[in-house]
Design a protein around this motif. Structure first.
Motif, PDB file in Angstrom:
ATOM      1  N   ALA A  47      62.423 147.490 -62.781  1.00  0.00           N
ATOM      2  CA  ALA A  47      62.347 148.838 -63.367  1.00  0.00           C
ATOM      3  C   ALA A  47      61.321 149.656 -62.586  1.00  0.00           C
ATOM      4  O   ALA A  47      61.457 149.813 -61.377  1.00  0.00           O
ATOM      5  CB  ALA A  47      62.039 148.751 -64.854  1.00  0.00           C
ATOM      6  N   ASN A  48      60.271 150.128 -63.263  1.00  0.00           N
ATOM      7  CA  ASN A  48      59.286 150.979 -62.586  1.00  0.00           C
ATOM      8  C   ASN A  48      57.927 150.312 -62.431  1.00  0.00           C
ATOM      9  O   ASN A  48      56.902 150.984 -62.327  1.00  0.00           O
ATOM     10  CB  ASN A  48      59.102 152.290 -63.349  1.00  0.00           C
ATOM     11  CG  ASN A  48      58.378 152.073 -64.679  1.00  0.00           C
ATOM     12  OD1 ASN A  48      58.716 151.160 -65.442  1.00  0.00           O
ATOM     13  ND2 ASN A  48      57.391 152.910 -64.963  1.00  0.00           N
ATOM     14  N   VAL A  49      57.899 148.974 -62.394  1.00  0.00           N
ATOM     15  CA  VAL A  49      56.610 148.284 -62.337  1.00  0.00           C
ATOM     16  C   VAL A  49      56.593 147.256 -61.208  1.00  0.00           C
ATOM     17  O   VAL A  49      57.623 146.642 -60.877  1.00  0.00           O
ATOM     18  CB  VAL A  49      56.293 147.605 -63.696  1.00  0.00           C
ATOM     19  CG1 VAL A  49      57.208 146.414 -63.950  1.00  0.00           C
ATOM     20  CG2 VAL A  49      54.838 147.170 -63.772  1.00  0.00           C
ATOM     21  N   ILE A  50      55.431 147.094 -60.597  1.00  0.00           N
ATOM     22  CA  ILE A  50      55.159 146.021 -59.641  1.00  0.00           C
ATOM     23  C   ILE A  50      54.004 145.212 -60.197  1.00  0.00           C
ATOM     24  O   ILE A  50      53.013 145.774 -60.694  1.00  0.00           O
ATOM     25  CB  ILE A  50      54.770 146.550 -58.251  1.00  0.00           C
ATOM     26  CG1 ILE A  50      55.870 147.429 -57.659  1.00  0.00           C
ATOM     27  CG2 ILE A  50      54.457 145.399 -57.297  1.00  0.00           C
ATOM     28  CD1 ILE A  50      55.443 148.120 -56.352  1.00  0.00           C
ATOM     29  N   SER A  51      54.105 143.888 -60.103  1.00  0.00           N
ATOM     30  CA  SER A  51      53.016 143.013 -60.513  1.00  0.00           C
ATOM     31  C   SER A  51      52.841 141.935 -59.451  1.00  0.00           C
ATOM     32  O   SER A  51      53.819 141.303 -59.029  1.00  0.00           O
ATOM     33  CB  SER A  51      53.311 142.375 -61.876  1.00  0.00           C
ATOM     34  OG  SER A  51      52.179 141.684 -62.368  1.00  0.00           O
ATOM     35  N   GLN A  52      51.607 141.741 -59.008  1.00  0.00           N
ATOM     36  CA  GLN A  52      51.315 140.718 -58.008  1.00  0.00           C
ATOM     37  C   GLN A  52      50.360 139.687 -58.581  1.00  0.00           C
ATOM     38  O   GLN A  52      49.388 140.030 -59.253  1.00  0.00           O
ATOM     39  CB  GLN A  52      50.684 141.336 -56.756  1.00  0.00           C
ATOM     40  CG  GLN A  52      50.395 140.310 -55.660  1.00  0.00           C
ATOM     41  CD  GLN A  52      49.761 140.928 -54.437  1.00  0.00           C
ATOM     42  OE1 GLN A  52      48.900 141.804 -54.527  1.00  0.00           O
ATOM     43  NE2 GLN A  52      50.181 140.487 -53.267  1.00  0.00           N
ATOM     44  N   LEU A  53      50.661 138.415 -58.306  1.00  0.00           N
ATOM     45  CA  LEU A  53      49.788 137.313 -58.694  1.00  0.00           C
ATOM     46  C   LEU A  53      49.493 136.490 -57.453  1.00  0.00           C
ATOM     47  O   LEU A  53      50.415 136.056 -56.747  1.00  0.00           O
ATOM     48  CB  LEU A  53      50.435 136.412 -59.745  1.00  0.00           C
ATOM     49  CG  LEU A  53      50.838 137.054 -61.078  1.00  0.00           C
ATOM     50  CD1 LEU A  53      52.284 137.551 -61.017  1.00  0.00           C
ATOM     51  CD2 LEU A  53      50.689 136.032 -62.218  1.00  0.00           C
ATOM     52  N   VAL A  54      48.214 136.262 -57.177  1.00  0.00           N
ATOM     53  CA  VAL A  54      47.788 135.418 -56.069  1.00  0.00           C
ATOM     54  C   VAL A  54      46.926 134.308 -56.649  1.00  0.00           C
ATOM     55  O   VAL A  54      45.966 134.569 -57.377  1.00  0.00           O
ATOM     56  CB  VAL A  54      46.990 136.208 -55.019  1.00  0.00           C
ATOM     57  CG1 VAL A  54      46.651 135.315 -53.826  1.00  0.00           C
ATOM     58  CG2 VAL A  54      47.755 137.443 -54.562  1.00  0.00           C
ATOM     59  N   THR A  55      47.278 133.063 -56.367  1.00  0.00           N
ATOM     60  CA  THR A  55      46.499 131.918 -56.831  1.00  0.00           C
ATOM     61  C   THR A  55      46.015 131.141 -55.614  1.00  0.00           C
ATOM     62  O   THR A  55      46.777 130.891 -54.681  1.00  0.00           O
ATOM     63  CB  THR A  55      47.339 130.996 -57.731  1.00  0.00           C
ATOM     64  OG1 THR A  55      48.541 130.610 -57.042  1.00  0.00           O
ATOM     65  CG2 THR A  55      47.720 131.705 -59.016  1.00  0.00           C
ATOM     66  N   CYS A  56      44.755 130.775 -55.617  1.00  0.00           N
ATOM     67  CA  CYS A  56      44.159 130.069 -54.481  1.00  0.00           C
ATOM     68  C   CYS A  56      43.422 128.819 -54.963  1.00  0.00           C
ATOM     69  O   CYS A  56      42.720 128.858 -55.981  1.00  0.00           O
ATOM     70  CB  CYS A  56      43.180 130.965 -53.739  1.00  0.00           C
ATOM     71  SG  CYS A  56      43.898 132.466 -53.043  1.00  0.00           S
ATOM     72  N   SER A  57      43.592 127.744 -54.222  1.00  0.00           N
ATOM     73  CA  SER A  57      42.898 126.493 -54.513  1.00  0.00           C
ATOM     74  C   SER A  57      43.040 125.585 -53.296  1.00  0.00           C
ATOM     75  O   SER A  57      43.750 125.916 -52.337  1.00  0.00           O
ATOM     76  CB  SER A  57      43.492 125.806 -55.757  1.00  0.00           C
ATOM     77  OG  SER A  57      44.819 125.381 -55.491  1.00  0.00           O
TER      78      SER A  57
END
Length: 232
Positions: free
Chosen positions: A196-206
């Motif tokens: 739709a009209n949204v962007i979501s970013q998830l970055v996980t680091c380990s």
């Protein structure tokens, strides 16, 4: 460095920057719907806080939940090639189009050095004419072009080398890939969701992929769909 920087630790009194994690939610957080006279999308800027993981709600090490902390000044802010900054880095959210109507970011760590875990997130709303599928295709193209060693740096201009991996097959509403920090056991997994009209970013680091990025990303997509369905 990771997308945010290297791991870091906090002694009893002073934060010793062995690396980097974070920018506080709300650093980008003001709604900006008055930027242009365009039609609003179905998800509103005021709902963006629902598209971030609440602080201290995620634990990888028992009894050590990830907590929110503000380290924005030491996030990676540049890369060579420049077009690969958003593929290896989180700082300044270079993959995101700049015509957002609202944006919220949050970064968290459990500070368990040397086995630290980081969660870096940003979500943004766009005008009603935003084309999510076209945006995701541009991200896939950028990741594909950046299958090479990339130099990245923060405010200190100290360069580290990061090697991105290819796009991982999956949901058409997501683009997923990972990066490795050369010379260190440090892996970051990236997911960019657009619908739709949204962007979501998830970055996980380990050091060992011990945060389940896919589970968090699937949950985020479900939440976006829930918000969209609530408008029907």
């Amino acid at each position: 460095r990771s997308p945010a920087g290297m791991r870091w630790s906090v002694p009893l009194v002073v934060a010793l920057l062995l690396g980097v994690v974070a920018c506080q939610r709300g650093v980008d957080g003001e709604a900006t719907a008055d930027r242009a006279s365009v039609s609003a999308g179905p998800i509103q800027p005021a709902q963006l806080d629902q598209l971030l993981t609440p602080a201290q709600s995620l634990s990888v090490t028992p009894g050590k939940p990830l907590f929110e902390t503000d380290m924005q000044s030491v996030l990676w802010i540049g890369a060579d090639p420049a077009e690969c900054q958003g593929v290896v880095g989180y700082g300044r959210h270079p993959l995101f189009p700049t015509n957002y109507t609202g944006r919220e970011a949050r970064t968290q760590t459990d500070n368990q050095y040397p086995n630290q875990h980081q969660l870096l997130e940003v979500s943004a709303t766009y005008p009603g004419d935003f084309q999510a599928s076209r945006f995701l295709e541009s991200v896939r193209t950028t990741v594909s072009k950046c299958q090479l060693s990339v130099a990245a740096w923060g405010d200190d201009q100290k360069r580290s080398t990061v090697t991105p991996g290819p796009v991982v097959p999956g949901s058409p509403d997501m683009v997923r890939w990972s990066t490795n920090l050369d010379g260190d056991q440090w892996i970051c997994e990236f997911t960019v969701i657009a619908k739709a009209n949204v962007i979501s970013q998830l970055v996980t680091c380990s050091a060992d992929r011990s945060i389940d990025n896919k589970a968090l990303s699937d949950k985020r997509l479900q939440k976006i769909e829930e918000l969209l369905n609530s408008k029907v």
